[in-house]
Motif scaffolding. Sequence first.
Motif, PDB file in Angstrom:
ATOM      1  N   ASP A  72       0.942  -1.096  -0.058  1.00  0.00           N
ATOM      2  CA  ASP A  72       0.627   0.114   0.277  1.00  0.00           C
ATOM      3  C   ASP A  72       1.157   0.928   0.060  1.00  0.00           C
ATOM      4  O   ASP A  72       2.151   0.664   0.139  1.00  0.00           O
ATOM      5  CB  ASP A  72      -0.809  -0.228   1.260  1.00  0.00           C
ATOM      6  CG  ASP A  72      -2.355   1.358   1.221  1.00  0.00           C
ATOM      7  OD1 ASP A  72      -2.334   1.135   0.288  1.00  0.00           O
ATOM      8  OD2 ASP A  72      -2.743   0.730   1.886  1.00  0.00           O
TER       9      ASP A  72
ATOM     10  N   ALA B 252      -5.829  10.237  -4.369  1.00  0.00           N
ATOM     11  CA  ALA B 252      -6.337  11.069  -3.109  1.00  0.00           C
ATOM     12  C   ALA B 252      -5.100  11.531  -2.128  1.00  0.00           C
ATOM     13  O   ALA B 252      -5.737  12.671  -2.185  1.00  0.00           O
ATOM     14  CB  ALA B 252      -7.563  10.202  -2.628  1.00  0.00           C
ATOM     15  N   ALA B 253      -3.339  10.356  -1.471  1.00  0.00           N
ATOM     16  CA  ALA B 253      -3.074  10.673  -0.650  1.00  0.00           C
ATOM     17  C   ALA B 253      -1.922  11.169  -2.060  1.00  0.00           C
ATOM     18  O   ALA B 253      -1.115  11.901  -0.495  1.00  0.00           O
ATOM     19  CB  ALA B 253      -2.918   8.824  -0.494  1.00  0.00           C
TER      20      ALA B 253
ATOM     21  N   THR C 206       1.805   6.963   3.542  1.00  0.00           N
ATOM     22  CA  THR C 206       1.835   8.245   4.030  1.00  0.00           C
ATOM     23  C   THR C 206       2.008   8.568   5.336  1.00  0.00           C
ATOM     24  O   THR C 206       2.331   7.787   5.980  1.00  0.00           O
ATOM     25  CB  THR C 206       0.442   8.137   4.072  1.00  0.00           C
ATOM     26  OG1 THR C 206      -0.529   7.729   4.588  1.00  0.00           O
ATOM     27  CG2 THR C 206      -0.507   7.904   2.611  1.00  0.00           C
TER      28      THR C 206
ATOM     29  N   ARG D 187      -0.983  16.636  -5.656  1.00  0.00           N
ATOM     30  CA  ARG D 187      -2.596  16.299  -6.427  1.00  0.00           C
ATOM     31  C   ARG D 187      -2.639  17.592  -7.569  1.00  0.00           C
ATOM     32  O   ARG D 187      -2.883  17.672  -8.673  1.00  0.00           O
ATOM     33  CB  ARG D 187      -3.460  15.242  -5.606  1.00  0.00           C
ATOM     34  CG  ARG D 187      -4.410  15.622  -6.314  1.00  0.00           C
ATOM     35  CD  ARG D 187      -5.307  13.717  -6.638  1.00  0.00           C
ATOM     36  NE  ARG D 187      -6.154  13.907  -4.990  1.00  0.00           N
ATOM     37  CZ  ARG D 187      -7.138  14.611  -5.179  1.00  0.00           C
ATOM     38  NH1 ARG D 187      -7.889  14.753  -6.027  1.00  0.00           N
ATOM     39  NH2 ARG D 187      -7.923  15.086  -3.787  1.00  0.00           N
TER      40      ARG D 187
ATOM     41  N   GLY E  36      -1.433  12.160   5.809  1.00  0.00           N
ATOM     42  CA  GLY E  36      -2.461  11.844   5.263  1.00  0.00           C
ATOM     43  C   GLY E  36      -2.056  11.098   3.669  1.00  0.00           C
ATOM     44  O   GLY E  36      -2.393  11.016   2.660  1.00  0.00           O
TER      45      GLY E  36
ATOM     46  N   ARG F  42      -3.267  -1.163 -10.008  1.00  0.00           N
ATOM     47  CA  ARG F  42      -2.470  -1.774  -8.355  1.00  0.00           C
ATOM     48  C   ARG F  42      -1.603  -2.804  -8.229  1.00  0.00           C
ATOM     49  O   ARG F  42      -0.492  -2.650  -8.231  1.00  0.00           O
ATOM     50  CB  ARG F  42      -4.042  -1.593  -8.009  1.00  0.00           C
ATOM     51  CG  ARG F  42      -3.634  -1.504  -6.182  1.00  0.00           C
ATOM     52  CD  ARG F  42      -4.471  -1.949  -5.514  1.00  0.00           C
ATOM     53  NE  ARG F  42      -5.724  -0.713  -5.233  1.00  0.00           N
ATOM     54  CZ  ARG F  42      -5.941  -0.020  -5.062  1.00  0.00           C
ATOM     55  NH1 ARG F  42      -4.887   0.560  -3.623  1.00  0.00           N
ATOM     56  NH2 ARG F  42      -6.941   0.563  -5.100  1.00  0.00           N
TER      57      ARG F  42
ATOM     58  N   PRO G  58      -6.049   3.863  -9.190  1.00  0.00           N
ATOM     59  CA  PRO G  58      -6.126   3.647  -7.783  1.00  0.00           C
ATOM     60  C   PRO G  58      -6.875   4.565  -7.186  1.00  0.00           C
ATOM     61  O   PRO G  58      -5.456   5.571  -6.832  1.00  0.00           O
ATOM     62  CB  PRO G  58      -5.148   2.692  -7.081  1.00  0.00           C
ATOM     63  CG  PRO G  58      -4.019   2.160  -8.475  1.00  0.00           C
ATOM     64  CD  PRO G  58      -4.776   3.329  -9.264  1.00  0.00           C
ATOM     65  N   PRO G  59      -7.829   5.231  -7.096  1.00  0.00           N
ATOM     66  CA  PRO G  59      -8.328   6.423  -5.907  1.00  0.00           C
ATOM     67  C   PRO G  59      -7.585   6.546  -5.334  1.00  0.00           C
ATOM     68  O   PRO G  59      -7.534   7.294  -4.796  1.00  0.00           O
ATOM     69  CB  PRO G  59     -10.136   6.462  -6.462  1.00  0.00           C
ATOM     70  CG  PRO G  59      -9.655   5.678  -6.269  1.00  0.00           C
ATOM     71  CD  PRO G  59      -9.272   3.801  -7.232  1.00  0.00           C
ATOM     72  N   ASP G  60      -7.512   5.484  -4.155  1.00  0.00           N
ATOM     73  CA  ASP G  60      -7.375   6.309  -2.985  1.00  0.00           C
ATOM     74  C   ASP G  60      -5.517   7.015  -3.057  1.00  0.00           C
ATOM     75  O   ASP G  60      -5.226   7.240  -1.945  1.00  0.00           O
ATOM     76  CB  ASP G  60      -7.516   5.094  -2.142  1.00  0.00           C
ATOM     77  CG  ASP G  60      -7.039   3.679  -2.667  1.00  0.00           C
ATOM     78  OD1 ASP G  60      -6.845   3.482  -4.021  1.00  0.00           O
ATOM     79  OD2 ASP G  60      -6.169   2.799  -1.486  1.00  0.00           O
ATOM     80  N   TRP G  61      -4.865   6.199  -4.017  1.00  0.00           N
ATOM     81  CA  TRP G  61      -3.903   6.200  -3.738  1.00  0.00           C
ATOM     82  C   TRP G  61      -3.931   8.037  -4.483  1.00  0.00           C
ATOM     83  O   TRP G  61      -3.044   8.460  -4.151  1.00  0.00           O
ATOM     84  CB  TRP G  61      -2.601   5.598  -4.659  1.00  0.00           C
ATOM     85  CG  TRP G  61      -2.446   4.106  -4.143  1.00  0.00           C
ATOM     86  CD1 TRP G  61      -2.943   4.082  -3.202  1.00  0.00           C
ATOM     87  CD2 TRP G  61      -1.931   2.536  -4.807  1.00  0.00           C
ATOM     88  NE1 TRP G  61      -2.411   2.872  -2.443  1.00  0.00           N
ATOM     89  CE2 TRP G  61      -1.872   2.123  -3.013  1.00  0.00           C
ATOM     90  CE3 TRP G  61      -1.093   2.712  -5.784  1.00  0.00           C
ATOM     91  CZ2 TRP G  61      -1.885   0.898  -3.856  1.00  0.00           C
ATOM     92  CZ3 TRP G  61      -0.981   1.286  -6.217  1.00  0.00           C
ATOM     93  CH2 TRP G  61      -0.396   0.595  -4.625  1.00  0.00           C
TER      94      TRP G  61
END
Length: 368
Positions: free
Chosen positions: A52, A327-328, A55, A332, A59, A288, A322-325
């Motif tokens: 994963d 976003a972090a 962060t 961005r 975050g 991913r 991957p949207p979670d990646w």
Amino acid sequence: MIDLDRAALERYRSRVRGCLIGGAVGDALGAPVEFLHSDRIRDEYGPDGLTDLVTGSDGVALVTDDTQMTLFTVDGLIRASVRADHGASHPPSTVHRAYLRWLDTQRLAAPPPDPDGWLAAQPWLYARRAPGNACLSGLGSPGMGTPEQPKNPGSKGCGTVMRSAPFGLYPHARVTAGAAFDLSAECATQTHGHPTGYLAAGAFAAIVRTLVAGEDLRAAVAVALDLLAGRTGHEETTAALRSALAAADDDPRSPDRIEHLGGAWIAEEALAIGVYCALSHPDPAEVRQALLLSVNHSGDSDSTGSVCGNLLGTWHGETALPPDWVAAVEGRGAILELADDWAMEQTQGAQLHGDHGPCTEWTRRYPA
């Protein structure tokens, strides 16, 4: 202005955004394990290695010099396009000045009082994240490296490849894969003068350019191999890409396979590993897995992650990431803003500046 219908413009914009944010995600994913042996990675993160994005307490997953220099490549190329309105534009010189602005981010703690353009005003870019010695010395010494008089003539480090995806992001109606190759290779000589260093950068740009045109990755690599065949000193880059294609045809898909392709500290190996990982998981639903494969090895993990992310983002578009990646990842908003600026400049520039458009806000963002 490029004559594309609305659907084509949206596809193009998605590929540009995918390329830049995908590279940043791969860069941030690989950064924590960049200098770790694969055994150490498994010791720290478990038997599957890194699984994963890492962060901080805020975050945010930090990027490295790979993303920093890529963004300044885009900035320089946009300015070269704006300069064309004045009737005289030499993109390598404009890109060189952009790299000097990046060099300032490695020397200063914060933006200067009068930053040159909006990108140089971004405080988060003023961070030293293990920049390559050849990039620092090539840009820090007087004059600009050229194909005739390159900087660091013995160097073929991956610092050329990791920053060169933007040279391939032109719409296919404007710049050919061969022209993207040549411009990328010429600008690579500003820091790395070994033929493998600049030819690997050229090959990467040609691959990205072919992906922008809608071809798949194997076809794009074939285009790059054809272009390499006509260049003196191509043998190492050609062999590395052929090894990547052969490895992608075999199972298992594992970090052990990457070790046979090299450590990615040099240009052709970084390119080959990025290509291998993207081809090993070619489905948009497997991005991913491809990115995790690209960083779980003993070599230059942030650079291979960055190259793989550039390729996958261009190939499949931003929504495959991957949207979670996404976003972090650090910066961005600025990365996507720059991507949108690039897409507008390349397809609708006449409405932004020049004799038929306003010459105010856009030229303040990208002074010519």
